[in-house]
Design a protein around this motif. Structure first.
Motif, PDB file in Angstrom:
ATOM      1  N   GLN A  24      39.328  46.576  26.454  1.00  0.00           N
ATOM      2  CA  GLN A  24      40.335  45.960  27.477  1.00  0.00           C
ATOM      3  C   GLN A  24      41.758  45.279  27.643  1.00  0.00           C
ATOM      4  O   GLN A  24      42.192  44.959  26.928  1.00  0.00           O
ATOM      5  CB  GLN A  24      39.318  44.360  27.025  1.00  0.00           C
ATOM      6  CG  GLN A  24      37.803  45.244  27.519  1.00  0.00           C
ATOM      7  CD  GLN A  24      37.376  43.798  26.490  1.00  0.00           C
ATOM      8  OE1 GLN A  24      37.383  42.720  26.025  1.00  0.00           O
ATOM      9  NE2 GLN A  24      35.677  43.242  27.725  1.00  0.00           N
ATOM     10  N   LEU A  25      42.107  45.367  29.009  1.00  0.00           N
ATOM     11  CA  LEU A  25      42.909  44.537  29.786  1.00  0.00           C
ATOM     12  C   LEU A  25      42.894  43.559  30.562  1.00  0.00           C
ATOM     13  O   LEU A  25      41.891  42.955  31.162  1.00  0.00           O
ATOM     14  CB  LEU A  25      43.559  45.661  30.116  1.00  0.00           C
ATOM     15  CG  LEU A  25      43.584  47.161  29.668  1.00  0.00           C
ATOM     16  CD1 LEU A  25      44.852  48.780  30.849  1.00  0.00           C
ATOM     17  CD2 LEU A  25      45.073  47.354  29.118  1.00  0.00           C
ATOM     18  N   TYR A  26      43.662  42.853  30.299  1.00  0.00           N
ATOM     19  CA  TYR A  26      43.695  41.245  31.804  1.00  0.00           C
ATOM     20  C   TYR A  26      44.634  41.200  31.981  1.00  0.00           C
ATOM     21  O   TYR A  26      46.170  41.024  31.730  1.00  0.00           O
ATOM     22  CB  TYR A  26      43.800  39.895  30.841  1.00  0.00           C
ATOM     23  CG  TYR A  26      43.766  38.831  31.147  1.00  0.00           C
ATOM     24  CD1 TYR A  26      42.157  38.255  31.824  1.00  0.00           C
ATOM     25  CD2 TYR A  26      44.944  38.786  31.124  1.00  0.00           C
ATOM     26  CE1 TYR A  26      42.404  37.921  32.787  1.00  0.00           C
ATOM     27  CE2 TYR A  26      44.692  36.885  32.297  1.00  0.00           C
ATOM     28  CZ  TYR A  26      43.055  36.090  32.333  1.00  0.00           C
ATOM     29  OH  TYR A  26      44.248  35.204  32.999  1.00  0.00           O
ATOM     30  N   ALA A  27      44.530  40.477  33.011  1.00  0.00           N
ATOM     31  CA  ALA A  27      45.794  41.835  34.221  1.00  0.00           C
ATOM     32  C   ALA A  27      45.846  40.355  35.634  1.00  0.00           C
ATOM     33  O   ALA A  27      44.719  39.835  36.034  1.00  0.00           O
ATOM     34  CB  ALA A  27      46.649  42.354  34.264  1.00  0.00           C
ATOM     35  N   MET A  28      46.714  39.299  36.100  1.00  0.00           N
ATOM     36  CA  MET A  28      46.237  38.599  36.866  1.00  0.00           C
ATOM     37  C   MET A  28      46.576  39.298  38.456  1.00  0.00           C
ATOM     38  O   MET A  28      47.520  39.858  38.420  1.00  0.00           O
ATOM     39  CB  MET A  28      47.147  37.154  37.170  1.00  0.00           C
ATOM     40  CG  MET A  28      45.803  35.691  36.114  1.00  0.00           C
ATOM     41  SD  MET A  28      44.706  36.076  36.166  1.00  0.00           S
ATOM     42  CE  MET A  28      44.620  34.881  38.088  1.00  0.00           C
ATOM     43  N   HIS A  29      46.311  39.631  39.182  1.00  0.00           N
ATOM     44  CA  HIS A  29      46.038  40.188  40.155  1.00  0.00           C
ATOM     45  C   HIS A  29      44.708  39.631  41.599  1.00  0.00           C
ATOM     46  O   HIS A  29      45.106  40.120  42.210  1.00  0.00           O
ATOM     47  CB  HIS A  29      45.730  41.742  40.403  1.00  0.00           C
ATOM     48  CG  HIS A  29      46.679  42.819  38.978  1.00  0.00           C
ATOM     49  ND1 HIS A  29      47.866  42.528  39.400  1.00  0.00           N
ATOM     50  CD2 HIS A  29      45.912  43.313  38.365  1.00  0.00           C
ATOM     51  CE1 HIS A  29      48.108  43.542  38.611  1.00  0.00           C
ATOM     52  NE2 HIS A  29      47.266  43.790  37.740  1.00  0.00           N
ATOM     53  N   GLY A  48      34.011  44.143  38.477  1.00  0.00           N
ATOM     54  CA  GLY A  48      33.655  44.091  36.996  1.00  0.00           C
ATOM     55  C   GLY A  48      32.737  44.850  36.228  1.00  0.00           C
ATOM     56  O   GLY A  48      32.531  45.668  37.280  1.00  0.00           O
TER      57      GLY A  48
END
Length: 69
Positions: A24-29, A48
């Motif tokens: 899993q990756l988390y990034a604010m875009h 999602g």
């Protein structure tokens, strides 16, 4: 640097990824609401997992929030 070998600072991550069953990756875009287009908002809501059915993307947020609780 060998293009097939990751940089030394990533060698531990490579070992972890080999053993992982998921990643899993988390990034604010996200673009704040004032500047966000409808199309961008639908892409965020529908992006999602599991993906929402297309008809759910057109449900007004107020209905989505009231039916979730």
């Amino acid at each position: 640097m060998d293009s097939l070998r990751p940089p030394d600072q990533f060698k531990d991550y490579v070992l972890l990824e080999q053993k992982a069953v998921g990643l899993q990756l988390y990034a604010m875009h996200a673009i704040q609401g004032f500047f966000q287009t409808e199309e961008h908002a639908r892409a965020l809501i529908g992006g999602g997992y599991p993906p929402l059915p297309v008809e759910e993307l057109y449900v007004p947020p107020s209905r989505r929030i009231s039916s979730s609780g």
